[in-house]
Design an enzyme around this catalytic site. Structure first.
Site, PDB file in Angstrom:
ATOM      1  N   LYS A   1      10.073  14.895  10.926  1.00 29.28           N
ATOM      2  CA  LYS A   1      10.571  15.264   9.591  1.00 29.28           C
ATOM      3  C   LYS A   1      10.907  16.738   9.519  1.00 29.28           C
ATOM      4  O   LYS A   1      11.861  17.119   8.858  1.00 29.28           O
ATOM      5  CB  LYS A   1       9.517  14.915   8.527  1.00 29.28           C
ATOM      6  CG  LYS A   1       9.459  13.433   8.222  1.00 29.28           C
ATOM      7  CD  LYS A   1       9.271  13.225   6.727  1.00 29.28           C
ATOM      8  CE  LYS A   1       9.300  11.758   6.379  1.00 29.28           C
ATOM      9  NZ  LYS A   1       7.995  11.222   6.160  1.00 29.28           N
TER      10      LYS A   1
ATOM     11  N   LYS B   1      13.765   3.682  14.187  1.00 28.79           N
ATOM     12  CA  LYS B   1      13.160   2.699  13.280  1.00 28.79           C
ATOM     13  C   LYS B   1      13.974   2.608  11.984  1.00 28.79           C
ATOM     14  O   LYS B   1      14.627   3.577  11.583  1.00 28.79           O
ATOM     15  CB  LYS B   1      11.698   3.036  13.015  1.00 28.79           C
ATOM     16  CG  LYS B   1      11.486   4.167  12.070  1.00 28.79           C
ATOM     17  CD  LYS B   1      10.020   4.303  11.695  1.00 28.79           C
ATOM     18  CE  LYS B   1       9.842   5.601  10.992  1.00 28.79           C
ATOM     19  NZ  LYS B   1       9.623   5.783   9.674  1.00 28.79           N
TER      20      LYS B   1
ATOM     21  N   LYS C   1      13.769   4.156   4.993  1.00 26.36           N
ATOM     22  CA  LYS C   1      14.259   4.204   3.610  1.00 26.36           C
ATOM     23  C   LYS C   1      15.343   5.245   3.428  1.00 26.36           C
ATOM     24  O   LYS C   1      16.132   5.175   2.510  1.00 26.36           O
ATOM     25  CB  LYS C   1      13.109   4.653   2.688  1.00 26.36           C
ATOM     26  CG  LYS C   1      12.071   3.644   2.407  1.00 26.36           C
ATOM     27  CD  LYS C   1      11.161   4.213   1.312  1.00 26.36           C
ATOM     28  CE  LYS C   1       9.732   3.876   1.574  1.00 26.36           C
ATOM     29  NZ  LYS C   1       8.939   4.965   2.077  1.00 26.36           N
TER      30      LYS C   1
HETATM   31  P1  TYM Z   1       6.129   4.818   4.030  1.00 27.01           P
HETATM   32  O1  TYM Z   1       6.459   4.833   2.577  1.00 27.01           O
HETATM   33  O2  TYM Z   1       6.988   5.616   4.934  1.00 27.01           O
HETATM   34  O3  TYM Z   1       6.134   3.348   4.533  1.00 27.01           O
HETATM   35  C1  TYM Z   1       5.426   2.330   3.845  1.00 27.01           C
HETATM   36  C2  TYM Z   1       4.910   1.305   4.823  1.00 27.01           C
HETATM   37  O4  TYM Z   1       5.987   0.666   5.514  1.00 27.01           O
HETATM   38  C3  TYM Z   1       5.790   0.775   6.918  1.00 27.01           C
HETATM   39  N1  TYM Z   1       7.097   0.897   7.560  1.00 27.01           N
HETATM   40  C4  TYM Z   1       7.535   0.108   8.530  1.00 27.01           C
HETATM   41  N2  TYM Z   1       6.965  -0.946   9.158  1.00 27.01           N
HETATM   42  C5  TYM Z   1       7.681  -1.553  10.121  1.00 27.01           C
HETATM   43  N3  TYM Z   1       8.935  -1.176  10.476  1.00 27.01           N
HETATM   44  C6  TYM Z   1       9.546  -0.127   9.890  1.00 27.01           C
HETATM   45  N4  TYM Z   1      10.769   0.233  10.239  1.00 27.01           N
HETATM   46  C7  TYM Z   1       8.841   0.562   8.855  1.00 27.01           C
HETATM   47  N5  TYM Z   1       9.133   1.621   8.076  1.00 27.01           N
HETATM   48  C8  TYM Z   1       8.052   1.817   7.295  1.00 27.01           C
HETATM   49  C9  TYM Z   1       4.947   2.043   7.090  1.00 27.01           C
HETATM   50  O5  TYM Z   1       4.270   2.066   8.319  1.00 27.01           O
HETATM   51  C10 TYM Z   1       4.018   1.939   5.904  1.00 27.01           C
HETATM   52  O6  TYM Z   1       2.930   1.084   6.177  1.00 27.01           O
HETATM   53  N6  TYM Z   1       2.360   8.028   4.174  1.00 27.01           N
HETATM   54  C11 TYM Z   1       2.676   6.642   3.925  1.00 27.01           C
HETATM   55  C12 TYM Z   1       2.212   6.177   2.564  1.00 27.01           C
HETATM   56  C13 TYM Z   1       0.769   6.414   2.325  1.00 27.01           C
HETATM   57  C14 TYM Z   1      -0.292   5.627   2.857  1.00 27.01           C
HETATM   58  C15 TYM Z   1      -1.497   6.229   2.350  1.00 27.01           C
HETATM   59  C16 TYM Z   1      -0.349   4.502   3.688  1.00 27.01           C
HETATM   60  C17 TYM Z   1       0.226   7.381   1.548  1.00 27.01           C
HETATM   61  N7  TYM Z   1      -1.158   7.277   1.562  1.00 27.01           N
HETATM   62  C18 TYM Z   1      -2.740   5.712   2.695  1.00 27.01           C
HETATM   63  C19 TYM Z   1      -1.595   3.995   4.010  1.00 27.01           C
HETATM   64  C20 TYM Z   1      -2.781   4.593   3.539  1.00 27.01           C
HETATM   65  C21 TYM Z   1       4.174   6.479   3.996  1.00 27.01           C
HETATM   66  O7  TYM Z   1       4.906   7.414   3.779  1.00 27.01           O
HETATM   67  O8  TYM Z   1       4.600   5.220   4.231  1.00 27.01           O
END
Ligand code: TYM
Length: 324
Positions: free
Chosen positions: A111, A192, A195
């Site tokens: 990032k 990957k 969003k």
């Molecule tokens: P975020 O918002 O980037 O993604 C949310 C969830 O989706 C999963 N994910 C994917 N899984 C499979 N293939 C993909 N291409 C893909 N893109 C995203 C991510 O692994 C995630 O599970 N920091 C975290 C949010 C967060 C969080 C937490 C998660 C904040 N506090 C505490 C768990 C526990 C995030 O930005 O996820």
């Protein structure tokens, strides 16, 4: 009952990777675990965002949780920034986390290359995430592959705190679903699905049926014509994993079904399989939007529950660290 915590950052659009990597697991876990799911809005503001449309984004994400089948009667649902216990704990955890371990975080490295200005918030992101997890005495964190390293650092921070100040935190474990932990981009199977990637590289949960069909039909493929699940066909293998996750059919069965058929047949069928599952979620979300009270009630009741549990851990941690 074991406790589960997870969250999504409301940046960009919820996409198929978020659903298959995380939310689908949550829906399946809610009967067996005490589940707490948040919208990680404080994480979303660590990179560029639009404050004018942000509240709508937060709401859309929560309504997609509900439309996907997360039941507010079974789970605790809330907005991260509304529970200040998280940021309070994050400060304490910051003091026992080292700069060098945060510098090793892959997501930070990725990032920080893309951002014009790198905020301290982006750097400390994993510490807030550790606070999110540890404050609920979480056993299991269901996420996609890209968040694994962050859950591991949360476990390291918990161990360090317990060692230094006495037992306060449970040590959380990560839970991944192997086949769907890393869904790849439709335009570049080495990246990957994300969003914030270009729109045609991902299927959004809000995409109309014809848009899904178009994006799948134009997804990049590998050279050759065979539908095969092999390492040197990363694009088709990615599509096969998506097909299997949505249809419930094992990959070998799908491969057998398309033997002798071309990519177009396969993609057409894949789009139909996705539409069959995403269509109803999209429609349900539109229906839920009409219920003005639902969103407010859900996050208000969730916050009440989340505050009680998190306050207890925060006080324990402050006591242990000599702050009260
Ligand atoms: P975020 O918002 O980037 O993604 C949310 C969830 O989706 C999963 N994910 C994917 N899984 C499979 N293939 C993909 N291409 C893909 N893109 C995203 C991510 O692994 C995630 O599970 N920091 C975290 C949010 C967060 C969080 C937490 C998660 C904040 N506090 C505490 C768990 C526990 C995030 O930005 O996820």
């Amino acid at each position: 009952m074991k406790r589960v915590f997870s969250a999504v950052r409301p940046s960009g659009e919820l996409q198929l990777g978020n659903y298959l990597g995380a939310i689908k697991q949550w829906v399946e876990m809610q009967d067996e675990y005490d589940c707490i799911f948040a919208i990680a809005d404080y994480h979303a503001i660590t990179t560029e965002y639009d404050p004018k449309t942000f509240q709508q984004k937060v709401k859309d994400h929560m309504l997609f949780y509900l439309a996907s089948g997360i039941d507010p009667q079974k789970c605790t649902l809330f907005i991260q920034s509304q529970n200040s216990n998280h940021t309070e704990l994050a400060w304490i955890l910051d003091t026992i986390t080292t700069v060098s371990e945060l510098q090793r975080m892959t997501q930070f490295k990725d990032k920080s290359q893309k951002e014009k200005v790198i905020s301290a918030g982006l750097f400390n992101y994993p510490v807030l995430m550790a606070a999110d997890i540890l404050i609920y005495q979480t056993d299991v964190v269901p996420v996609g592959e890209d968040q694994k390293q962050h859950v591991e650092i949360a476990a390291d921070i918990a161990k360090r705190f317990n060692h230094r100040y006495g037992e306060v935190f449970k040590i959380p474990e990560v839970k991944l679903v192997k086949e769907t932990a890393r869904i790849m981009s439709l335009t570049d199977p080495t990246k990957k699905m994300s969003k914030t990637g270009e729109d045609r590289s991902r299927i959004n949960l809000s995409d109309a049926d014809d848009v899904i069909m178009k994006k799948i039909m134009s997804a990049v493929t590998d050279s050759g014509k065979e539908i095969e699940y092999v390492e040197d066909k990363p694009a088709i293998s990615n599509l096969l994993r998506i097909y299997s996750a949505y249809s419930g059919e094992p990959i070998e069965q799908i491969v057998a079904k398309f033997e002798g058929k071309g990519y177009a047949d396969f993609k057409n069928s894949l789009a139909e399989v996705i539409i069959k599952k995403i269509g109803p979620i999209r429609e349900k979300k539109i229906e839920l939007e009409k219920d003005e009270e639902l969103y407010k009630k859900t996050i208000f009741e969730g916050l009440e529950k989340a505050e009680i549990i998190s306050r207890e851990t925060l006080e324990k941690a402050k006591k242990a660290a000599g702050l009260i």
